[in-house]
Design a protein around this motif. Structure first.
Motif, short mmCIF file in Angstrom:
data_model
loop_
_atom_site.label_atom_id
_atom_site.label_comp_id
_atom_site.label_asym_id
_atom_site.label_seq_id
_atom_site.Cartn_x
_atom_site.Cartn_y
_atom_site.Cartn_z
N ARG A 176 0.75 -1.64 -0.07
CA ARG A 176 -0.09 0.00 0.18
C ARG A 176 0.79 1.76 -0.35
O ARG A 176 0.61 2.47 -0.57
N ASP A 177 1.60 1.51 0.79
CA ASP A 177 3.20 2.60 1.14
C ASP A 177 3.47 2.55 -0.66
O ASP A 177 3.78 4.01 -1.30
N ARG A 178 3.91 1.47 -0.87
CA ARG A 178 4.50 1.82 -2.39
C ARG A 178 3.39 2.51 -3.13
O ARG A 178 3.40 3.09 -4.48
N VAL A 179 2.38 1.33 -3.62
CA VAL A 179 1.14 2.20 -3.97
C VAL A 179 1.13 3.97 -4.18
O VAL A 179 1.45 4.31 -5.46
N ALA A 180 0.67 3.74 -2.91
CA ALA A 180 0.73 5.34 -2.83
C ALA A 180 2.05 6.88 -2.87
O ALA A 180 1.76 7.21 -3.56
N HIS A 181 2.99 5.97 -2.63
CA HIS A 181 4.28 6.59 -2.75
C HIS A 181 4.15 7.05 -4.52
O HIS A 181 4.24 8.20 -4.87
N LEU A 182 3.99 6.36 -5.55
CA LEU A 182 4.38 6.03 -7.20
C LEU A 182 3.16 6.76 -7.30
O LEU A 182 2.84 7.88 -8.28
N LEU A 183 1.79 7.08 -6.94
CA LEU A 183 0.33 7.80 -7.13
C LEU A 183 0.71 9.06 -6.86
O LEU A 183 0.26 9.87 -7.38
#
Length: 434
Positions: A356-363
């Protein structure tokens, strides 16, 4: 990214079988940033049209989503991604629940769309990774997130990427998204053994007939025990792998006792009444272990890479029908369970935090870098062109109208193909062996 922190993240899932649809849909929910809200948190589902296209029954049985996914070709999916951006409804995240070669082809298709902002691309594996580790991983390289289902897998994935000089930052440790359910609780008067069947393990007719005969024999030896053979698909249906020797056909040669039955349905619901889960190497073993259900992995047909049960070396679960007939039940090794990420407990809910953290960072990035796979025309000129050619993802071609007649013809062709694979091909092979 979404216009505000409270706006929903739009997620599309593209799958190529019933089991991968289950993995993809459940993964999409678990990795969506928690600030997403509203009905769009439910992913938009697509299933790839092909030999393993699941039926409506198979899709419903996964329990992954109330809404049925739409059947598309690869080119139609890419066209939908492009059209969604034109409508102002772009997909923020795309989950590719596909075999490796198809992932690589879709990555190429997404890169060629020329989107103003491409989606974050997530992929991974639906279960135990016991074959084609390097090839499957390198075909998936280029996705922004490659999910590993355990610490064990994450270490292996990073070793492959780093070993060929490819970036390993996309590898994120998570867990199988469909683990869960109530812990095992024995009930007085209930004694249920469930064998989790696999469509291609074991592979030969003789081995599959042997497993079936031993299950029937076990039922006769234990008349007070209910012995259930849990099947993935009905005759004529396909799953991730072809099933040339379905148990439904083999059982006709036997006369099983009344306490032996074939069952279908959602695996989680079957596990609710399971007291002993037996398999050769099904991912159902991990589901059962997570719920502390006694679990046995068979060695009768050998501990072999082709069977996938070599993955369970060191687990304490390897055993045989002879031992099960005597009433012996394996005891799992706690350290092995921890490495595989299947130990039940509060840690499971946080297993997807990193994803979740990586997806949020990329978004949150102002722009995403170009998709950069390991396999390119420079690194694999004798391999990549064939993979891309097989998928023919030409989004510039006009869309084909899916008329009622076309659907009927397509279903008839698919039925003929399945009949050829399951009925004609085995006969031809046997004749060739004479």
């Amino acid at each position: 990214m979404p216009a505000s922190s409270s706006e929903a993240v739009r997620v599309a899932v593209l799958a190529d079988s019933d089991t991968r649809w289950k993995w993809g849909a459940l993964t999409a929910r678990r990795i969506t940033p928690e600030n997403a809200s509203g009905p769009e948190k439910e992913p938009t589902g697509f299933v790839l049209r092909g030999r393993a296209t699941p039926t409506a029954r198979q899709l419903a049985e996964t329990g992954a989503s109330a809404a049925a996914p739409r059947e598309v070709t690869g080119a139609e999916f890419l066209r939908e991604v492009k059209d969604a951006e034109a409508r102002g409804e772009r997909y923020d995240v795309v989950v590719l629940a596909l075999v490796g070669g198809t992932v690589r082809a879709v990555l190429q298709g997404l890169a060629d769309l020329g989107l103003a902002r491409r989606p974050v691309v997530v992929t991974g594996y639906v279960g135990v990774v016991y074959e084609k580790l390097a090839d499957g991983l390198l075909l998936r390289h280029g996705a922004d997130v490659v999910l590993a289902n355990s610490r064990h897998d994450a270490d292996r994935f990073r070793a492959v990427y780093e070993g060929v000089g490819a970036g390993a930052e996309s590898v994120v440790e998570a867990a199988l998204p469909f683990l869960g359910g109530a812990p095992h609780r024995p009930e007085e008067g209930r004694d249920t053994l469930v064998f989790a069947a696999q469509p291609s393990v074991p592979v030969t007719r003789a081995e599959r007939a042997y497993v079936l005969e031993r299950l029937v024999r076990h039922a006769r030896l234990h008349p007070g025990r209910e012995v259930l053979l849990k099947l993935r698909s009905k005759p004529g249906e396909h799953t991730t792998h072809l099933e040339e020797h379905p148990y439904q056909k083999l059982v006709r040669d036997l006369d099983p006792p009344a306490n032996f039955r074939l069952v279908y349905g959602h695996m989680g619901e079957v596990l609710d009444r399971t007291d002993l889960l037996v398999t050769v190497s099904s991912t159902a073993a991990l589901e059962a272990l997570h719920r502390r259900i006694p679990t046995a992995v068979l060695t009768d047909c050998g501990v072999r890479e082709v069977n996938g049960n070599h993955h369970f070396i060191g687990s304490g679960l390897l055993t045989s029908f002879d031992r099960l007939d005597r009433g012996e039940v394996p005891v799992p090794d706690g350290e092995w369970l921890d490495r595989q990420g299947v130990a039940a407990g509060g840690s499971y809910d946080s297993a997807f935090d990193a994803a979740r953290d990586r997806v949020a960072h990329l978004l949150a990035l102002p722009g995403l870098p170009p998709i950069s796979p390991y396999y390119t025309a420079e690194t694999a000129p004798g391999y990549l062109p064939g993979i891309l050619a097989r998928h023919r993802l030409d989004v510039t071609a006009p869309p084909v109208r899916d008329s009622g007649l076309r659907r009927i013809v397509r279903e008839a062709a698919r039925g003929a193909y399945r009949h050829g694979v399951q009925r004609v091909a085995p006969v031809v092979r046997r004749l060739g062996e004479l």
